[in-house]
Design a protein around this motif. Sequence first.
Motif, PDB file in Angstrom:
ATOM      1  N   GLU A 206       0.884  -1.163   0.000  1.00 55.94           N
ATOM      2  CA  GLU A 206       0.000   0.000   0.000  1.00 55.94           C
ATOM      3  C   GLU A 206       0.916   1.206   0.000  1.00 55.94           C
ATOM      4  O   GLU A 206       1.760   1.345   0.898  1.00 55.94           O
ATOM      5  N   SER A 207       0.786   2.060  -1.014  1.00 55.09           N
ATOM      6  CA  SER A 207       1.805   3.077  -1.188  1.00 55.09           C
ATOM      7  C   SER A 207       1.309   4.276  -1.984  1.00 55.09           C
ATOM      8  O   SER A 207       0.400   4.165  -2.802  1.00 55.09           O
ATOM      9  N   ASP A 208       1.961   5.393  -1.726  1.00 50.36           N
ATOM     10  CA  ASP A 208       1.902   6.569  -2.592  1.00 50.36           C
ATOM     11  C   ASP A 208       3.284   6.688  -3.215  1.00 50.36           C
ATOM     12  O   ASP A 208       4.293   6.748  -2.493  1.00 50.36           O
ATOM     13  N   ILE A 209       3.316   6.697  -4.542  1.00 50.07           N
ATOM     14  CA  ILE A 209       4.581   6.756  -5.266  1.00 50.07           C
ATOM     15  C   ILE A 209       4.549   7.983  -6.169  1.00 50.07           C
ATOM     16  O   ILE A 209       3.690   8.090  -7.056  1.00 50.07           O
ATOM     17  N   PHE A 210       5.468   8.908  -5.922  1.00 50.64           N
ATOM     18  CA  PHE A 210       5.567  10.138  -6.699  1.00 50.64           C
ATOM     19  C   PHE A 210       6.627   9.950  -7.779  1.00 50.64           C
ATOM     20  O   PHE A 210       7.734   9.499  -7.485  1.00 50.64           O
ATOM     21  N   VAL A 211       6.284  10.308  -9.020  1.00 58.99           N
ATOM     22  CA  VAL A 211       7.185  10.113 -10.154  1.00 58.99           C
ATOM     23  C   VAL A 211       7.300  11.428 -10.918  1.00 58.99           C
ATOM     24  O   VAL A 211       6.286  11.999 -11.344  1.00 58.99           O
ATOM     25  N   SER A 212       8.537  11.886 -11.103  1.00 58.01           N
ATOM     26  CA  SER A 212       8.787  13.084 -11.898  1.00 58.01           C
ATOM     27  C   SER A 212       8.858  12.721 -13.376  1.00 58.01           C
ATOM     28  O   SER A 212       9.799  12.052 -13.813  1.00 58.01           O
ATOM     29  N   ILE A 213       7.886  13.183 -14.130  1.00 56.07           N
ATOM     30  CA  ILE A 213       7.883  12.938 -15.569  1.00 56.07           C
ATOM     31  C   ILE A 213       9.015  13.726 -16.233  1.00 56.07           C
ATOM     32  O   ILE A 213       9.595  13.267 -17.221  1.00 56.07           O
ATOM     33  N   ASP A 214       9.381  14.880 -15.677  1.00 58.89           N
ATOM     34  CA  ASP A 214      10.538  15.626 -16.203  1.00 58.89           C
ATOM     35  C   ASP A 214      11.801  14.769 -16.139  1.00 58.89           C
ATOM     36  O   ASP A 214      12.585  14.715 -17.093  1.00 58.89           O
ATOM     37  N   ARG A 215      12.026  14.103 -14.993  1.00 52.89           N
ATOM     38  CA  ARG A 215      13.212  13.236 -14.835  1.00 52.89           C
ATOM     39  C   ARG A 215      13.140  12.050 -15.797  1.00 52.89           C
ATOM     40  O   ARG A 215      14.160  11.654 -16.362  1.00 52.89           O
ATOM     41  N   ILE A 216      11.949  11.479 -15.954  1.00 52.55           N
ATOM     42  CA  ILE A 216      11.779  10.333 -16.859  1.00 52.55           C
ATOM     43  C   ILE A 216      12.228  10.731 -18.262  1.00 52.55           C
ATOM     44  O   ILE A 216      13.003  10.017 -18.914  1.00 52.55           O
ATOM     45  N   LYS A 217      11.748  11.872 -18.733  1.00 54.93           N
ATOM     46  CA  LYS A 217      12.085  12.333 -20.084  1.00 54.93           C
ATOM     47  C   LYS A 217      13.579  12.610 -20.214  1.00 54.93           C
ATOM     48  O   LYS A 217      14.211  12.191 -21.196  1.00 54.93           O
ATOM     49  N   ASP A 218      14.150  13.304 -19.235  1.00 57.72           N
ATOM     50  CA  ASP A 218      15.583  13.614 -19.281  1.00 57.72           C
ATOM     51  C   ASP A 218      16.432  12.350 -19.184  1.00 57.72           C
ATOM     52  O   ASP A 218      17.413  12.201 -19.905  1.00 57.72           O
ATOM     53  N   ASN A 219      16.062  11.449 -18.284  1.00 59.77           N
ATOM     54  CA  ASN A 219      16.824  10.202 -18.128  1.00 59.77           C
ATOM     55  C   ASN A 219      16.751   9.352 -19.389  1.00 59.77           C
ATOM     56  O   ASN A 219      17.758   8.760 -19.796  1.00 59.77           O
ATOM     57  N   ALA A 220      15.592   9.272 -20.002  1.00 63.82           N
ATOM     58  CA  ALA A 220      15.451   8.479 -21.227  1.00 63.82           C
ATOM     59  C   ALA A 220      16.393   9.014 -22.301  1.00 63.82           C
ATOM     60  O   ALA A 220      17.095   8.238 -22.967  1.00 63.82           O
ATOM     61  N   GLN A 221      16.440  10.327 -22.416  1.00 65.69           N
ATOM     62  CA  GLN A 221      17.312  10.937 -23.429  1.00 65.69           C
ATOM     63  C   GLN A 221      18.785  10.688 -23.104  1.00 65.69           C
ATOM     64  O   GLN A 221      19.558  10.270 -23.965  1.00 65.69           O
ATOM     65  N   SER A 222      19.182  10.911 -21.851  1.00 64.65           N
ATOM     66  CA  SER A 222      20.601  10.757 -21.492  1.00 64.65           C
ATOM     67  C   SER A 222      21.043   9.297 -21.496  1.00 64.65           C
ATOM     68  O   SER A 222      22.209   9.006 -21.741  1.00 64.65           O
ATOM     69  N   LEU A 223      20.106   8.365 -21.248  1.00 62.69           N
ATOM     70  CA  LEU A 223      20.440   6.939 -21.238  1.00 62.69           C
ATOM     71  C   LEU A 223      20.272   6.283 -22.609  1.00 62.69           C
ATOM     72  O   LEU A 223      20.582   5.107 -22.778  1.00 62.69           O
ATOM     73  N   GLY A 224      19.742   7.038 -23.566  1.00 61.80           N
ATOM     74  CA  GLY A 224      19.560   6.506 -24.907  1.00 61.80           C
ATOM     75  C   GLY A 224      18.471   5.451 -24.992  1.00 61.80           C
ATOM     76  O   GLY A 224      18.544   4.523 -25.795  1.00 61.80           O
ATOM     77  N   THR A 225      17.440   5.605 -24.162  1.00 63.61           N
ATOM     78  CA  THR A 225      16.304   4.677 -24.199  1.00 63.61           C
ATOM     79  C   THR A 225      15.050   5.474 -24.532  1.00 63.61           C
ATOM     80  O   THR A 225      15.104   6.693 -24.674  1.00 63.61           O
ATOM     81  N   ASN A 226      13.936   4.792 -24.653  1.00 66.13           N
ATOM     82  CA  ASN A 226      12.714   5.544 -24.931  1.00 66.13           C
ATOM     83  C   ASN A 226      11.983   5.866 -23.626  1.00 66.13           C
ATOM     84  O   ASN A 226      12.211   5.238 -22.593  1.00 66.13           O
ATOM     85  N   GLU A 227      11.125   6.857 -23.712  1.00 66.80           N
ATOM     86  CA  GLU A 227      10.422   7.364 -22.532  1.00 66.80           C
ATOM     87  C   GLU A 227       9.562   6.292 -21.860  1.00 66.80           C
ATOM     88  O   GLU A 227       9.522   6.199 -20.634  1.00 66.80           O
TER      89      GLU A 227
END
Length: 146
Positions: free
Chosen positions: A79-100
Amino acid sequence: MEGEITFFNEDITYTIDNEDLVKEWINTVVTDHDYQLIGINYILCSDEYLHKVNVEYLDHDTYTDIITFDNAEYENEIESDIFVSIDRIKDNAQSLGTNETDELHRVLIHGILHLLGFKDKSEEDAANMRNIEDRQLAKRPIGLSS
């Protein structure tokens, strides 16, 4: 009884593609580890919003891609609340060379793995966590994997 997985937008507008399949996959990961899913609220937000949560609740003045709050009352329950930064997801995908989408799924499951008891503070634990993430990503239903 299967618990509920809900996606909320906080200060952004973001849509999870194939949301029902994502929920099914997450539930499978939980039950495969012999946990019961009570409920998960994923709160999708901006870097700034998540930074404020990090400072206010964890006293960490840093940017991050995910913060997981374990609200379970009993062992082997999720049972959880999980906060996810979509800005980080987009930046990480680009810097890691993967898709969003793959990066989003990796982060969503990363939070679940923490709730299942996996750690990532040491280099060894982080490498182990990455391997488990890779295995779980490989188990996504057809239609989710790229």
